[in-house]
Every structure is written in C-alpha cells, then in structure tokens.
Design a protein around this motif. Structure first.
Motif, PDB file in Angstrom:
ATOM      1  N   UNK A   1       0.860  -1.255   0.065  1.00  0.00           N
ATOM      2  CA  UNK A   1       0.055   0.009  -0.143  1.00  0.00           C
ATOM      3  C   UNK A   1       0.758   1.092   0.006  1.00  0.00           C
ATOM      4  N   UNK A   2       1.902   1.290   0.862  1.00  0.00           N
ATOM      5  CA  UNK A   2       2.694   2.470   0.806  1.00  0.00           C
ATOM      6  C   UNK A   2       3.479   2.600  -0.279  1.00  0.00           C
ATOM      7  N   UNK A   3       4.139   1.635  -0.473  1.00  0.00           N
ATOM      8  CA  UNK A   3       4.894   1.619  -1.901  1.00  0.00           C
ATOM      9  C   UNK A   3       3.923   2.070  -3.205  1.00  0.00           C
ATOM     10  N   UNK A   4       2.878   1.604  -3.443  1.00  0.00           N
ATOM     11  CA  UNK A   4       2.120   2.056  -4.510  1.00  0.00           C
ATOM     12  C   UNK A   4       1.562   3.519  -4.148  1.00  0.00           C
ATOM     13  N   UNK A   5       1.066   3.807  -3.032  1.00  0.00           N
ATOM     14  CA  UNK A   5       0.911   5.415  -2.881  1.00  0.00           C
ATOM     15  C   UNK A   5       1.979   6.252  -3.140  1.00  0.00           C
ATOM     16  N   UNK A   6       3.283   5.949  -2.798  1.00  0.00           N
ATOM     17  CA  UNK A   6       4.436   6.474  -3.065  1.00  0.00           C
ATOM     18  C   UNK A   6       4.788   6.833  -4.526  1.00  0.00           C
ATOM     19  N   UNK A   7       4.682   5.491  -5.208  1.00  0.00           N
ATOM     20  CA  UNK A   7       4.894   5.308  -6.655  1.00  0.00           C
ATOM     21  C   UNK A   7       3.860   6.425  -7.258  1.00  0.00           C
ATOM     22  N   UNK A   8       2.649   6.114  -6.918  1.00  0.00           N
ATOM     23  CA  UNK A   8       1.624   7.094  -7.560  1.00  0.00           C
ATOM     24  C   UNK A   8       1.742   8.539  -7.524  1.00  0.00           C
ATOM     25  N   UNK A   9       2.277   9.063  -6.263  1.00  0.00           N
ATOM     26  CA  UNK A   9       2.655  10.205  -6.255  1.00  0.00           C
ATOM     27  C   UNK A   9       3.760  10.720  -7.173  1.00  0.00           C
ATOM     28  N   UNK A  10       4.611  10.072  -7.415  1.00  0.00           N
ATOM     29  CA  UNK A  10       5.682  10.178  -8.526  1.00  0.00           C
ATOM     30  C   UNK A  10       5.270  10.221  -9.692  1.00  0.00           C
ATOM     31  N   UNK A  11       4.389   9.338 -10.005  1.00  0.00           N
ATOM     32  CA  UNK A  11       3.713   9.204 -11.232  1.00  0.00           C
ATOM     33  C   UNK A  11       2.976  10.459 -11.773  1.00  0.00           C
ATOM     34  N   UNK A  12       2.583  11.230 -10.772  1.00  0.00           N
ATOM     35  CA  UNK A  12       1.619  12.473 -11.072  1.00  0.00           C
ATOM     36  C   UNK A  12       2.723  13.647 -10.954  1.00  0.00           C
ATOM     37  N   UNK A  13       3.435  13.585  -9.994  1.00  0.00           N
ATOM     38  CA  UNK A  13       4.439  14.759  -9.612  1.00  0.00           C
ATOM     39  C   UNK A  13       5.616  15.064 -10.804  1.00  0.00           C
ATOM     40  N   UNK A  14       6.136  13.965 -11.193  1.00  0.00           N
ATOM     41  CA  UNK A  14       7.229  14.015 -12.001  1.00  0.00           C
ATOM     42  C   UNK A  14       7.316  14.458 -13.391  1.00  0.00           C
ATOM     43  N   UNK A  15       6.037  13.944 -14.251  1.00  0.00           N
ATOM     44  CA  UNK A  15       5.887  14.540 -15.473  1.00  0.00           C
ATOM     45  C   UNK A  15       5.284  15.950 -15.213  1.00  0.00           C
ATOM     46  N   UNK A  16       4.555  16.375 -14.136  1.00  0.00           N
ATOM     47  CA  UNK A  16       4.083  17.674 -14.159  1.00  0.00           C
ATOM     48  C   UNK A  16       5.204  18.452 -14.092  1.00  0.00           C
ATOM     49  N   UNK A  17       5.911  18.206 -13.134  1.00  0.00           N
ATOM     50  CA  UNK A  17       7.243  19.186 -12.988  1.00  0.00           C
ATOM     51  C   UNK A  17       7.918  19.366 -14.169  1.00  0.00           C
TER      52      UNK A  17
ATOM     53  N   UNK B   1      15.680   6.503 -19.063  1.00  0.00           N
ATOM     54  CA  UNK B   1      14.640   7.721 -18.885  1.00  0.00           C
ATOM     55  C   UNK B   1      13.380   7.391 -19.911  1.00  0.00           C
ATOM     56  N   UNK B   2      13.696   6.823 -21.077  1.00  0.00           N
ATOM     57  CA  UNK B   2      12.861   6.365 -22.088  1.00  0.00           C
ATOM     58  C   UNK B   2      11.960   5.350 -21.548  1.00  0.00           C
ATOM     59  N   UNK B   3      12.609   4.244 -21.028  1.00  0.00           N
ATOM     60  CA  UNK B   3      12.039   3.080 -20.568  1.00  0.00           C
ATOM     61  C   UNK B   3      11.070   3.475 -19.397  1.00  0.00           C
ATOM     62  N   UNK B   4      11.338   4.483 -18.470  1.00  0.00           N
ATOM     63  CA  UNK B   4      10.662   4.989 -17.344  1.00  0.00           C
ATOM     64  C   UNK B   4       9.475   5.869 -17.889  1.00  0.00           C
ATOM     65  N   UNK B   5       9.791   6.708 -18.892  1.00  0.00           N
ATOM     66  CA  UNK B   5       8.614   7.473 -19.275  1.00  0.00           C
ATOM     67  C   UNK B   5       7.390   6.454 -19.985  1.00  0.00           C
ATOM     68  N   UNK B   6       7.812   5.416 -20.534  1.00  0.00           N
ATOM     69  CA  UNK B   6       6.938   4.616 -21.000  1.00  0.00           C
ATOM     70  C   UNK B   6       6.029   4.164 -20.032  1.00  0.00           C
ATOM     71  N   UNK B   7       6.587   3.631 -18.887  1.00  0.00           N
ATOM     72  CA  UNK B   7       5.953   3.204 -17.681  1.00  0.00           C
ATOM     73  C   UNK B   7       5.073   4.347 -17.205  1.00  0.00           C
ATOM     74  N   UNK B   8       5.534   5.386 -17.003  1.00  0.00           N
ATOM     75  CA  UNK B   8       4.859   6.627 -16.682  1.00  0.00           C
ATOM     76  C   UNK B   8       3.376   6.723 -17.206  1.00  0.00           C
ATOM     77  N   UNK B   9       3.226   6.557 -18.850  1.00  0.00           N
ATOM     78  CA  UNK B   9       2.319   6.754 -19.453  1.00  0.00           C
ATOM     79  C   UNK B   9       1.295   5.518 -19.370  1.00  0.00           C
TER      80      UNK B   9
END
Lengths: 149, 149
Positions: A11-27, B14-22
């Motif tokens: 649960x905690x890993x998934x939460x943390x990862x989801x945060x990254x999934x949103x924050x990193x592309x946004x930044x 970075x390419x592989x990770x971006x693919x995952x991000x999407x």
DNA sequence: CTACTGTCGTTGACATGTCATCGAATGACT
DNA sequence: AGTCATTCGATGACATGTCAACGACAGTAG
C-alpha cells in the motif's frame, strides 16, 4: 497471500509511486513550458520527428512510435502546424496518408529547448538516483510496460 | 560528466521509465472504467473521502490532500455530485467553505470497485516486482516526489 | 474491371484539466 | 466598529485528450 488486498508495505509503496507518477511529469512539463513554451506532447512530437534524417514521418507511423492514437496526433499536429512547428505534406506512397515534417522553425525551437529539458530531467530525476537504482528502474519499467495491454 | 546531455544508459532508462509513466496509469484506469465505471480521478476522490470517519472533507482540505487544485476538485465534485456519488454541504465552521460528503451510493460504488482495483494494481504492477525492488521503488519515489516543486 | 474489406487522416461531440477572475466571507490590524 | 488583504469555492474561456463516426483510398478476390 490474500490477493484481494494490499499489505501495508504494498500500500505504501503504491501510494508513493503514484505520487511520483503524477508529480514528476508535472514538474518536467512545467519546466518545459516555462523554458521553451512547449508542452511535453509538443516536445515528444518534435524530438521524435527529428530522429528521421529527412524529418518526416507518416502520421500513423509516428503515432505508433509514440503510442498515441491517430486521432490524438491528428488534432495535435493541426495545432502544431498552426504554430509553424511542423507542416503536412501528401504522402507520395499512399494518397490517404500524410507526412508530418519538422520545419526549420520547429527544429530551431527543439534545439533551443533540448538543453534546458536535459537539465530539467537531470535536476528533477536523474541526479537523485544512483546508477544501480537507475538500472533497476529501467529493468522494472521495461518489464511492466512490455506486459500485454 | 557533461550535464548538458544524457549518457546512453541515462537516455535508455529515462525512455523506459517514461513509457511506464504513461502506460501503467492508462491500463489501470481502463480496468477501473471497465470494472466499475469510475475514472482514476473518481476513485481517488471516493477513496480519500472514505478515509474520514464521517466521510466529509472541506473541499480545500481534500484538494490539498490529493494535491489537486481547488478549481479541479470543484469541477470534478460537481460532476460527481450530478452522478450521486457525493454531495455538498455548507461548512458550519466557515461560510465560504463547503463540505464534500461521500453518499451511501458513492460508498457502495467504492466498495464494489475496490477489490477489482486491487486485482488490477496487482496484476499490472505489484505481481511483477520483487519485495526488494518494491522497497527500492518506494524509496526512490519518496525521495524524488519530496523534492521542492 | 468490379466488389468487398480494411486502413488512412479528419472531424465533431464530449470529458477533463488549467488558468484568471469573481463575489462572498474571513481574519488581522487599528 | 471599520478597513483591507487574503482565502474560500465557483465559474467561463480555453487547451487537450477520447471515442465514434466519416469519406477517401488501397488491396484483394472474383
């Protein structure tokens, strides 16, 4: 293991990862817009187009390469064409088709944007990951992204 | 190291990770829509609301918790209210404010959706990551997401 | 050649997000 | 109490994505 629920660790890993999934592309997207007036989508189109020696791709080929729908790319290409970043040419091989071509202006914008973007990716991501972590991240990303849809 | 460019290793990671991000959010989002008629955003609102004992949050508090803008949540809440998943109440503490409240219907939808969603997260992500990898992923995610904006 | 089937890019309706702005209410300061 | 900057949620304009159609063309089979 009860597969119907997540453990506390999961649960905690998934939460943390989801945060990254949103924050990193946004930044990184905000950096790109600020530094170069491009969206992440714009940048992806420009940089992918620039990979071909003649800077041309069939629309559907480019869409497939980027894993976009043809509809999405058609809409987006129309907007980029209006801004002079790309233009459209008839496909000599297939009268249904359409070649997207990176204009000189578009290429110039990409060349201006690229170094800033690299700095952004570095400062917001790569600089904070060790070589081992990066290798693992790449392996995981490939493994998961390559799963069937 | 020349920080103006990416090494081949960095580039490929970075390419592989971006693919995952999407790809990962897209797949899990499609599962959610198919199984429960909810978007990822819907699910996040419902599940966050359900964390409070009285199933109520001030709009701005909920927005802050989810790292959404108040505007985004206001728009989204209006749509969810129209579907009967939540309702809005005046905030007794602050006449400007507004409490979002998870309805019984909304809670029922969430309870129906949750097990499917867990299966989806498991089959598309957790099942393909070892415990060590998951721990490292969590550490990396937290480290990067916690960076200043 | 003709007919059928599939693929091409485009289009319009719609869902969702951002941004700037608004009136109303709050809170701080005098 | 009175003033004024700030914060609340709502709203409208706009950008961007999805989806289901569409006409045009390609490719194949008869």
């Amino acid at each position: 293991m009860d597969t119907a629920w997540l453990s506390a660790d999961e649960e905690q890993a998934w939460r943390a990862f989801r945060r990254l999934l949103v924050a990193l592309p946004a930044r990184i997207g905000r950096d790109l817009a600020r530094d170069s007036g491009l969206s992440a989508a714009d940048y992806e189109v420009l940089s992918t187009l620039s990979e071909k020696p003649d800077r041309r791709w069939e629309l559907r080929e480019l869409a497939a390469k980027m894993e976009w729908s043809r509809s999405r790319l058609s809409h987006h290409a129309a907007r980029m064409q209006a801004r002079g970043l790309i233009d459209k040419e008839p496909d000599p091989q297939d009268a249904r088709g359409c070649l997207l071509h990176l204009t000189d202006d578009g290429f110039a914008v990409l060349e201006q944007a690229a170094p800033h973007h690299v700095v952004s990716v570095r400062s917001r991501f790569l600089a904070h990951v060790s070589a081992d972590e990066l290798a693992m991240l790449r392996a995981i990303s490939t493994r998961i992204a390559d799963l069937p849809d």
